[in-house]
Design an enzyme around this catalytic site. Structure first.
Site, PDB file in Angstrom:
ATOM      1  N   CYS A  78       0.867  -1.189   0.000  1.00 21.55           N
ATOM      2  CA  CYS A  78       0.000   0.000   0.000  1.00 21.55           C
ATOM      3  C   CYS A  78       0.900   1.234   0.000  1.00 21.55           C
ATOM      4  O   CYS A  78       1.524   1.538   1.029  1.00 21.55           O
ATOM      5  CB  CYS A  78      -0.905  -0.012   1.235  1.00 21.55           C
ATOM      6  SG  CYS A  78      -2.010   1.409   1.313  1.00 21.55           S
ATOM      7  N   HIS A 169      -2.266  -4.769 -10.635  1.00 24.07           N
ATOM      8  CA  HIS A 169      -2.890  -3.571 -11.204  1.00 24.07           C
ATOM      9  C   HIS A 169      -3.193  -3.783 -12.686  1.00 24.07           C
ATOM     10  O   HIS A 169      -2.334  -4.267 -13.428  1.00 24.07           O
ATOM     11  CB  HIS A 169      -1.964  -2.359 -11.037  1.00 24.07           C
ATOM     12  CG  HIS A 169      -1.741  -1.983  -9.612  1.00 24.07           C
ATOM     13  ND1 HIS A 169      -2.564  -1.124  -8.913  1.00 24.07           N
ATOM     14  CD2 HIS A 169      -0.803  -2.406  -8.727  1.00 24.07           C
ATOM     15  CE1 HIS A 169      -2.126  -1.015  -7.667  1.00 24.07           C
ATOM     16  NE2 HIS A 169      -1.068  -1.785  -7.525  1.00 24.07           N
ATOM     17  N   GLU A 218     -10.152   0.392  -6.404  1.00 20.86           N
ATOM     18  CA  GLU A 218      -9.241  -0.488  -5.676  1.00 20.86           C
ATOM     19  C   GLU A 218      -9.884  -1.845  -5.355  1.00 20.86           C
ATOM     20  O   GLU A 218     -11.058  -1.907  -4.946  1.00 20.86           O
ATOM     21  CB  GLU A 218      -8.806   0.153  -4.351  1.00 20.86           C
ATOM     22  CG  GLU A 218      -7.752   1.208  -4.515  1.00 20.86           C
ATOM     23  CD  GLU A 218      -7.005   1.460  -3.217  1.00 20.86           C
ATOM     24  OE1 GLU A 218      -6.794   0.506  -2.442  1.00 20.86           O
ATOM     25  OE2 GLU A 218      -6.634   2.627  -2.984  1.00 20.86           O
ATOM     26  N   CYS A 227      -4.214   6.016  -4.859  1.00 18.39           N
ATOM     27  CA  CYS A 227      -3.641   4.671  -4.693  1.00 18.39           C
ATOM     28  C   CYS A 227      -2.164   4.763  -5.061  1.00 18.39           C
ATOM     29  O   CYS A 227      -1.835   4.996  -6.234  1.00 18.39           O
ATOM     30  CB  CYS A 227      -4.377   3.690  -5.602  1.00 18.39           C
ATOM     31  SG  CYS A 227      -3.738   2.000  -5.541  1.00 18.39           S
ATOM     32  N   GLY A 230      -0.902   2.025  -7.203  1.00 20.79           N
ATOM     33  CA  GLY A 230      -1.547   2.216  -8.511  1.00 20.79           C
ATOM     34  C   GLY A 230      -0.867   3.296  -9.331  1.00 20.79           C
ATOM     35  O   GLY A 230      -0.692   3.158 -10.547  1.00 20.79           O
TER      36      GLY A 230
HETATM   37  N1  LIG Z   1      -6.424  -2.267  -2.580  1.00 19.89           N
HETATM   38  C1  LIG Z   1      -5.014  -2.672  -2.631  1.00 19.89           C
HETATM   39  C2  LIG Z   1      -4.292  -2.337  -1.308  1.00 19.89           C
HETATM   40  C3  LIG Z   1      -4.218  -0.826  -1.044  1.00 19.89           C
HETATM   41  C4  LIG Z   1      -3.369  -0.117  -2.066  1.00 19.89           C
HETATM   42  C5  LIG Z   1      -3.503   1.402  -2.134  1.00 19.89           C
HETATM   43  N2  LIG Z   1      -4.384   2.048  -1.209  1.00 19.89           N
HETATM   44  C6  LIG Z   1      -2.153   2.108  -2.216  1.00 19.89           C
HETATM   45  O1  LIG Z   1      -2.020   3.242  -1.735  1.00 19.89           O
HETATM   46  O2  LIG Z   1      -1.237   1.505  -2.831  1.00 19.89           O
HETATM   47  C7  LIG Z   1      -4.920  -4.181  -2.911  1.00 19.89           C
HETATM   48  O3  LIG Z   1      -5.813  -4.926  -2.491  1.00 19.89           O
HETATM   49  O4  LIG Z   1      -3.936  -4.583  -3.551  1.00 19.89           O
END
Ligand SMILES: N[C@H](CCC[C@H](N)C(=O)O)C(=O)O
Length: 287
Positions: A78, A169, A218, A227, A230
């Site tokens: 994250c 991603h 997400e 993100c 992301g």
């Molecule tokens: N939803 C993402 C985790 C949070 C990533 C995001 N909030 C960031 O800042 O990288 C997953 O399940 O891979």
């Protein structure tokens, strides 16, 4: 019914907010984490956030991070969370230097905090190397890279570039970010069978070789303001598609603000951006 008092800190990276528990001074059963993540994330009956993040002692780094999405699923990495963990760790004296290692489920990363009058305003994180082979995303199919590959969703012909930053991603380039099918196709693609572990879904509009608009659905949390992993994946995808260059800092305009990302010549991805503390408090959990 037992009422448990849980000390927490709410923080966000560009509006991507999480409830942070400091396991250096508090403990919780592993079996309770999924329910707790769902509960604290709920804006009506909990605190309200995109998920839960644990800051924990580590045997391989100064601190460790675990992240749970709003639906209770555990993510492996994250980016926004890492900047917040770095800020928290430095400001709460869990570390005694401005550059240190953070353990994640996707491996160790190095963070550096930058202060203004003893407050951490900005954090840079070396997010390591992206994974581009299909099975490393993971995605069904032969083990090639996925760069602007035809990807039919319903009757929508899309072109997919797939990148893992320790979490998966699916990146799509569009002409106009405001016309991107985020709400229609985000929830469909995130659960597409071709991604056996699900996927985070990003729509990108290139503005120039050094600037882009970014929106995200997400995995496990839906549409968020930002993100970090992301944004890293989007910059890698833009370079793979020839829209941008390596070794150049690229400004990613997310809904909640800007991140600055560089895919360096040594293949490591650098993320620079803000992290903020919203509040601290006690969550009264009846279980
Ligand atoms: N939803 C993402 C985790 C949070 C990533 C995001 N909030 C960031 O800042 O990288 C997953 O399940 O891979």
């Amino acid at each position: 019914m037992i009422k448990v008092e849980i000390p927490y800190t709410k923080m966000h990276g560009l509006g991507n907010s999480y409830i942070f528990l400091d396991l250096f001074s508090f403990s919780i059963e592993e079996s309770e984490l999924v329910d707790l993540a769902k509960k604290v994330s709920d804006i009506n009956t909990g605190i309200g956030s995109d998920g839960l993040i644990l800051i924990h002692p580590s045997e391989v780094a100064e601190v460790g991070m675990r992240i749970f999405n709003k639906d209770g699923s555990e993510g492996k990495n994250c980016g926004n969370g890492l900047r917040c963990v770095a800020k928290y760790a430095f400001e709460n004296n869990l570390v005694n230097k401005s550059q240190f290692v953070i353990e994640t489920r996707a491996g160790n990363v190095t963070a550096e905090v930058f202060l203004e009058e003893d407050i951490v305003e900005e954090v840079t994180v070396d997010m390591g190397q992206p994974t581009l082979n299909r099975q490393g995303i993971p995605m069904l199919g032969d083990d090639e890279t996925v760069i602007s590959e035809a990807f039919e969703v319903g009757h929508h012909p899309l072109e997919l570039t797939a990148v893992s930053m320790g979490n998966p991603h699916a990146v799509f380039f569009v002409e106009d970010i405001d016309e991107s099918p985020l709400y229609d196709l985000g929830p469909v693609i995130t659960n597409d069978h071709r991604f056996p572990e699900g996927v985070n879904v990003e729509f990108i509009e290139m503005i120039s070789e050094t600037e882009m608009h970014f929106r995200v659905w997400e995995r496990g949390s839906g549409v968020t303001q930002a993100c970090g992993t992301g944004a890293c994946a989007a910059v890698v995808a833009s370079i793979l598609n020839g829209y941008a260059q390596k070794d150049t800092e690229i400004c990613v305009h997310l809904s909640g603000g800007d991140l600055f990302i560089k895919w360096a010549a040594d293949d490591r991805v650098w993320m620079r951006g803000k992290a903020e503390t919203t509040t601290t408090g006690t969550f009264y959990w009846k279980r």
